[in-house]
Design an enzyme around this catalytic site. Structure first.
Site, PDB file in Angstrom:
ATOM      1  CD  GLU A   1       8.164   0.030   7.169  1.00 24.19           C
ATOM      2  OE1 GLU A   1       7.205  -0.720   6.886  1.00 24.19           O
ATOM      3  OE2 GLU A   1       8.319   1.162   6.661  1.00 24.19           O
TER       4      GLU A   1
ATOM      5  CD  GLU B   1       0.727  -1.372   8.078  1.00 28.50           C
ATOM      6  OE1 GLU B   1       0.436  -0.565   9.001  1.00 28.50           O
ATOM      7  OE2 GLU B   1       1.158  -0.999   6.975  1.00 28.50           O
TER       8      GLU B   1
ATOM      9  CG  ASP C   1       0.414  -4.008   2.227  1.00 29.83           C
ATOM     10  OD1 ASP C   1       0.313  -4.768   3.202  1.00 29.83           O
ATOM     11  OD2 ASP C   1       1.187  -3.031   2.186  1.00 29.83           O
TER      12      ASP C   1
ATOM     13  CG  ASP D   1      -0.363   0.031   2.518  1.00 27.10           C
ATOM     14  OD1 ASP D   1       0.870  -0.117   2.607  1.00 27.10           O
ATOM     15  OD2 ASP D   1      -1.101   0.193   3.520  1.00 27.10           O
ATOM     16  CB  SER D   2       4.590   1.661  -0.241  1.00 34.83           C
ATOM     17  OG  SER D   2       4.738   0.538  -1.087  1.00 34.83           O
TER      18      SER D   2
ATOM     19  CE  LYS E   1       3.236  -5.751   3.878  1.00 32.68           C
ATOM     20  NZ  LYS E   1       2.772  -4.623   4.719  1.00 32.68           N
TER      21      LYS E   1
HETATM   22  O1  KIV Z   1       3.519  -1.056   1.615  1.00 29.75           O
HETATM   23  C1  KIV Z   1       4.656  -1.500   1.483  1.00 29.75           C
HETATM   24  O2  KIV Z   1       5.317  -1.335   0.457  1.00 29.75           O
HETATM   25  C2  KIV Z   1       5.208  -2.252   2.604  1.00 29.75           C
HETATM   26  C3  KIV Z   1       6.662  -2.540   2.583  1.00 29.75           C
HETATM   27  C4  KIV Z   1       7.439  -1.312   2.821  1.00 29.75           C
HETATM   28  C5  KIV Z   1       7.033  -3.621   3.515  1.00 29.75           C
HETATM   29  O3  KIV Z   1       4.499  -2.591   3.493  1.00 29.75           O
END
Ligand code: KIV
Length: 266
Positions: free
Chosen positions: A183, A115, A83, A44-45, A113
């Site tokens: 992280e 958090e 994510d 989600d970056s 994924k």
């Molecule tokens: O969103 C993302 O790209 C991430 C990575 C930085 C691990 O969670």
């Protein structure tokens, strides 16, 4: 047939490092598909590096599905993790299970994924794993909570918070996560967590002793010149290369050099 869980387990047992990179589109996914990268994370970056927001919080599930489908088309044979974005799994276990299920069903990704290690997150991981959806955890600096963590800062610097992150990692493993992203942690904590659990840790700014590493593609390619945290290594300078190419194109159009003889249909 190899699965993402098998691959991560195998590499972990053989003490081979796991390589992960983020990706958001089919063109870069195609390039990644041609090298020996173990896994792609559609992070989600993308909310920051692709959409230009100053956090990942505005990203929606629909957007994650859109980008993950594009990555899957570019790299159909790579392991892909999608994510789960902010507020798509934190409200209830039912919400999390439904979101994780929809993500895997609609995109064809291999895992999701999420958090943190709240009770809801742990139960969500348990249930998703039970219904067949592999889940990667994410601890330390969890960007969806950057406001309450005091910004984008190294986490676990004192004994109390370090121990909390360690206990959370143990809880994620127990809940069924097949791997955990760590992280922005002190290297010693990254190592301690890695040695305390029996699933692979994937570090980003968590030192040299995690089971693998992940970086954001735009950062490692040097697309974003203003983001240079200590943990980042830029493996290329795409900012300069792209700027140079675009300037040359602009100049050639204006000077009537492009299109040239080779670029026209006769
Ligand atoms: O969103 C993302 O790209 C991430 C990575 C930085 C691990 O969670």
């Amino acid at each position: 047939m190899q699965t993402i869980i098998n691959l991560f387990k195998e590499k972990f047992q053989k003490k081979e490092r796991i390589s992960v990179v983020t990706c958001y589109d089919a063109s870069f996914a195609k390039i990644i598909s041609e090298i020996e990268m173990d896994c792609i994370l559609v992070g989600d970056s993308l909310g920051m590096v692709f959409q230009g927001n100053n956090s990942t919080m505005p990203v929606t599930l629909e957007e994650m599905i859109y980008h993950t489908k594009a990555v899957k088309r570019g790299a159909p044979n790579k392991f892909i993790i999608c994510d789960l974005p902010f507020l798509s799994y934190q409200i209830s276990v039912e919400q999390g299970v439904s979101t994780g299920g929809i993500a895997i069903k609609e995109t064809g990704c291999d895992a999701v994924k999420l958090e943190g290690a709240t009770e809801i997150a742990l139960q969500t991981i348990r249930q998703l794993t039970e219904i067949g959806v592999p889940v990667m955890g994410h601890l330390g600096l969890t960007p969806q909570s950057y406001q309450v963590l005091g910004g984008y800062k190294v986490q676990g610097k004192d004994e109390k918070t370090a121990d909390k992150i360690l206990q959370d990692a143990i809880a994620l493993e127990k809940a069924g996560a097949f791997s955990i992203v760590l992280e922005m942690l002190p290297e010693s904590l990254g190592e301690k967590i890695t040695n305390s659990i029996s699933i692979p840790t994937i570090g980003i700014g968590a030192g040299r002793h995690t089971s693998g590493q992940v970086l954001v593609i735009n950062d490692l390619l040097g697309v974003s010149i203003n983001f240079k945290p200590k943990f980042l290594k830029q493996f290329a300078d795409l900012y300069s290369i792209t700027k140079q190419a675009l300037s040359t194109y602009n100049k050639e159009v204006k000077e009537g050099i492009f299109p040239g003889e080779d670029n026209v249909f006769k």
